[in-house]
Design an enzyme around this catalytic site. Structure first.
Site, PDB file in Angstrom:
ATOM      1  N   ARG A 206       0.654  -1.562  -0.021  1.00 54.03           N
ATOM      2  CA  ARG A 206      -0.176   0.070  -0.159  1.00 54.03           C
ATOM      3  C   ARG A 206       0.670   1.504  -0.326  1.00 54.03           C
ATOM      4  O   ARG A 206       1.510   1.556   1.191  1.00 54.03           O
ATOM      5  CB  ARG A 206      -0.603   0.035   1.174  1.00 54.03           C
ATOM      6  CG  ARG A 206      -1.896   1.055   1.209  1.00 54.03           C
ATOM      7  CD  ARG A 206      -3.281   0.810   2.332  1.00 54.03           C
ATOM      8  NE  ARG A 206      -3.854   2.002   1.899  1.00 54.03           N
ATOM      9  CZ  ARG A 206      -4.582   2.458   2.659  1.00 54.03           C
ATOM     10  NH1 ARG A 206      -5.260   2.289   3.699  1.00 54.03           N
ATOM     11  NH2 ARG A 206      -5.972   3.460   2.373  1.00 54.03           N
TER      12      ARG A 206
ATOM     13  N   GLU B  77      -6.202  -8.622  -2.870  1.00 53.59           N
ATOM     14  CA  GLU B  77      -5.010  -9.106  -3.703  1.00 53.59           C
ATOM     15  C   GLU B  77      -4.742 -10.144  -3.042  1.00 53.59           C
ATOM     16  O   GLU B  77      -4.066 -11.518  -3.432  1.00 53.59           O
ATOM     17  CB  GLU B  77      -4.319  -7.802  -3.280  1.00 53.59           C
ATOM     18  CG  GLU B  77      -2.673  -7.910  -4.482  1.00 53.59           C
ATOM     19  CD  GLU B  77      -2.035  -6.472  -5.359  1.00 53.59           C
ATOM     20  OE1 GLU B  77      -3.000  -5.747  -5.507  1.00 53.59           O
ATOM     21  OE2 GLU B  77      -1.453  -6.374  -4.152  1.00 53.59           O
TER      22      GLU B  77
END
Length: 792
Positions: free
Chosen positions: A22, A89
């Protein structure tokens, strides 16, 4: 034409690494540097592009990218769990891990593993914000549940970011099995032979199993070519293994089982399987290998039993597997392989080039040496080993010296390779170097270089310089584990030198290594002062009884290696010159008091029956190595204050050892202490933390040790600490937040929870949030690796 393993890829794998992160709470530079470093290491990386993200659900192309990658590096950060995209994911990553063997390496960036595990701190707040959505992901993909237990790396100190990234790259390379075998410094003639073998490997379709035999005389280069082909095509298989020196390993205690375990370890890198005997090993291999497309190289096979134990039949292996067998015995291959590749010697051009690299450090002969070089090559018969050894010997010599060597070669028939190699031995500088060579050839092949240096230095042989010379002359090599190696032909040449000094009278030889010869001399009690070294290795399970009087006249005995032997009588008869005592299966409860030991450098009593080491300890000023591993009756350690020079203490698998003497703090020169699998050991004496020289401390498998003291900070030389499978629940504060340089020195700190699986079954949600426990598997070099298991 059938598809080649090299062209077919590894079951649809396109990318090597999928990088998940991220970006908003991992500095762009960290991920960018990590990605660049992976690519610089030759690793193909698919990096998720955040600018293309739309909504909560990832695209089909991204799902395919994960499926087509061999490993995912997941960078967990403070707000990672606040991203539905990241969780989606991760869900796909863990599904692939579960279904197709996709590997996962978590990296904890500015977040403690305990925060992830227990949903604390900022990470916990991010989870709370998406509680309902997280549960839906867990139910759908079970991603976080499957992620529990993955090995990972903690990144807490940005100042060490470069070193941290280096370690991550090394860990990824290990998981990808990017490590290549060393082939040769000067790989002359290797490529055409590799090409020829590659064509032979295509003789069957890509779905069939193929066995290829490489046959040729010793020293002709079979192992070198096998390594090169292994490097070239190995990564196109789901698993690969190169089992080297099978002839040598097979003869060792539990050598068969060790080879089977190595094969399993190479193929299943993430799972360690223990084999109890060779027969059960066959069944385990058969069950595991049949599901994988593997490349297996069996190097230097000389018995059919070796093939039966390591590659029983075609049915053992998955579709597309390739098995390569190197041997000097053509009968081993007859009727058992699909193809036999016959190794041939080098042609004149190849011989000139290889020889020149060793004799002149360039690709062709120097001026005035061209014809002399051709003459040497003529007598080498195209044998790479002879070209290398003779080239190293002739390096930097003058023309007259070359001519003298050629005269010697002319008198030796072409088939007598060993006598040609002996020219290099004869050219050693002095008797010290020759003695070092003969000791290694007869007793020390496969032993740690540093241990051998200690032992031979104790014999007055200046071994460090001597071994360096032998390596320069290509008479000895040192492998990547710091073990001494020697080609079989060179080893046999050395042993023949010893044998030739007294062909018929055994007791007049300086060294006895062949078990029948040693047994004959001991049984008849005919030993003499000529004998400096003796090895008698028999079956430990059926010990042979001999008398100590057999050693009465061996007054110059320096080196003694026994296994499966029981000595009855007075131990005063053993030589006072003894420097090395290696006695596997030592049968007594303690070392006899009347055995003079003050000159010993190394005592190795693995698998012994000792309960005490000494009943009455002698002060042993010279002892540097004490190895009592697998001594299942050992209850206490010796008084270490009597061993002021000890550098290496090995106490692996001593299950009754419950206490370490406080005198361990007197070991002012100690470098390594290994207490692995001492399951009755409850704690370490506080004095151990005073050891300023200790570099390696291994506590792996000491299941009752539950803490490390803050005093660990005092161990200023400590560079390796391994403490997996212990009851340790808390890492000393001094390691987490060091006040001195220890933070840059601790290489490996592995902490496991012994009953992890049981707890995870009881608390499935906790299991789903726990992302790491086994934190440091093969992560190395200058970073603190830690796992805070019980919320500590």
């Amino acid at each position: 034409m059938p598809e080649t393993p090299e062209d077919s890829g590894a079951y649809g794998r396109i990318h090597e690494v999928f990088l998940s992160f991220r970006g908003e709470d991992t500095r762009a530079s960290f991920v960018s540097h990590l990605s660049a470093s992976l690519q610089n290491a030759g690793i193909d990386v698919f990096k998720d592009d955040e600018s293309l993200r739309r909504g909560d659900h990832i695209s089909d192309s991204l799902l395919r990218a994960i499926e087509e990658s061999e490993i995912s590096v997941v960078v967990f950060s403070t707000n990672y769990a606040g991203s539905p995209w990241c969780l989606n994911e991760l869900g796909k990553i863990m599904e692939c891990h579960r279904t197709i063997g996709h590997k996962v390496l978590p990296v904890f960036y500015d977040v403690y593993p305990s925060e992830v595990r227990h949903q604390k701190g900022e990470f916990g707040k991010a989870l709370e914000k998406l509680q309902e959505r997280i549960l839906s992901y867990v139910n759908e993909e079970k991603a976080l549940r499957e992620a529990a237990g993955m090995s990972g790396v903690v990144v807490l100190n940005s100042r060490n970011e470069r070193e941290t990234i280096k370690n991550i790259v090394e860990n990824v390379a290990h998981l990808l099995d990017k490590t290549e075998l060393f082939v040769a410094n000067n790989p002359v003639g290797v490529e055409p032979r590799v090409q020829a073998m590659s064509q032979l490997l295509l003789q069957k379709s890509s779905n069939d199993v193929l066995l290829l035999g490489m046959w040729g005389m010793g020293g002709i280069g079979k192992t070198t070519i096998a390594k090169a082909i292994y490097n070239k095509i190995g990564r196109n298989f789901e698993g690969r293994s190169f089992l080297a020196n099978i002839r040598e390993v097979w003869r060792q205690d539990v050598g068969q089982v060790n080879l089977q375990e190595q094969l399993l370890s190479d193929i299943n890198k993430e799972t360690k399987i223990t084999i109890h005997n060779a027969e059960s090993g066959k069944n385990i291999l058969k069950k595991i290998l049949c599901y994988k497309k593997v490349l297996l190289v069996l190097d230097d096979v000389n018995e059919l039993d070796q093939l039966n134990a390591l590659c029983g039949s075609y049915k053992w292996f998955g579709p597309g597997s390739r098995i390569i067998i190197t041997t000097r015995d053509q009968d081993i291959l007859r009727g058992r392989v699909d193809i036999v590749y016959t190794m041939k010697g080098m042609d004149e051009g190849e011989s000139i080039e290889l020889f020149s690299w060793h004799a002149f450090k360039q690709a062709s002969p120097k001026e005035n040496f061209t014809q002399l070089s051709r003459n040497v090559i003529t007598y080498s018969g195209g044998l790479p080993l002879a070209l290398e050894v003779l080239g190293c010997y002739l390096f930097d010599m003058k023309v007259a010296e070359w001519e003298n060597v050629l005269e010697k070669l002319k008198r030796i028939p072409n088939h007598q390779v060993q006598k040609k190699l002996k020219i290099s031995y004869d050219g050693l500088n002095d008797d010290t170097e020759r003695d070092i060579f003969l000791d290694i050839a007869c007793f020390f092949i496969g032993m740690d270089r540093n241990d051998v240096i200690h032992i031979l230095n104790g014999c007055g042989l200046f071994a460090e310089n001597g071994i360096r010379v032998l390596v320069e002359r290509s008479l000895v090599t040192i492998d990547n584990k710091n073990k001494l190696r020697m080609h079989d032909l060179i080893r046999d040449m050395g042993r023949e030198i010893v044998r030739a000094n007294s062909l018929k009278v055994l007791e007049k030889r300086s060294r006895l290594w062949f078990h029948e010869d040693a047994l004959d001399v001991l049984a008849k009690e005919t030993g003499t002062e000529a004998i400096e070294g003796l090895a008698l290795r028999l079956s430990i399970n059926n010990a042979t009884c001999l008398s100590t009087k057999a050693f009465k006249n061996m007054e110059k005995l320096r080196l003694l290696q026994l296994a499966g032997v029981r000595l009855d009588g007075d131990f005063k008869y053993l030589s006072k010159d003894l420097r090395w005592l290696c006695w596997h299966g030592f049968p007594l409860k303690y070392i006899p008091t009347n055995f003079y030991q003050r000159n010993l450098i190394s005592i190795e009593l693995q698998n012994s029956n000792v309960q005490l080491v000494w009943k009455e300890a002698q002060r042993m000023e010279k002892l540097k190595i004490l190895n009592l591993s697998h001594s299942h009756s050992l209850t206490q350690t010796p008084d270490f204050s009597k061993l002021p020079s000890l550098e290496k203490l090995e106490l692996i698998d001593c299950p009754k050892l419950s206490k370490i003497s406080h005198t361990i703090g007197h070991l002012n020169r100690i470098l390594r202490i290994n207490l692995q699998d001492c399951i009755s050991l409850h704690n370490l004496p506080r004095s151990i933390y005073k050891l300023k020289t200790l570099k390696t401390l291994i506590l792996s498998g000491c299941s009752k040790i539950d803490k490390l003291e803050e005093d660990l900070e005092q161990m200023e030389s400590l560079t390796i600490l391994v403490a997996d499978k212990t009851a340790i629940k808390r890492i000393p504060f001094s390691i987490l937040f060091p006040s001195n340089s220890i933070s840059s020195l601790i290489k490996i700190l592995k902490i496991y929870k012994h009953n992890l699986q049981q707890k995870q079954k009881k608390f499935p949600y906790d299991y789903s949030i726990k992302l790491v426990d086994d934190v440091a598997t093969d992560v190395a070099n200058n970073m603190i690796i830690m796992s805070l298991l019980n919320g500590t």
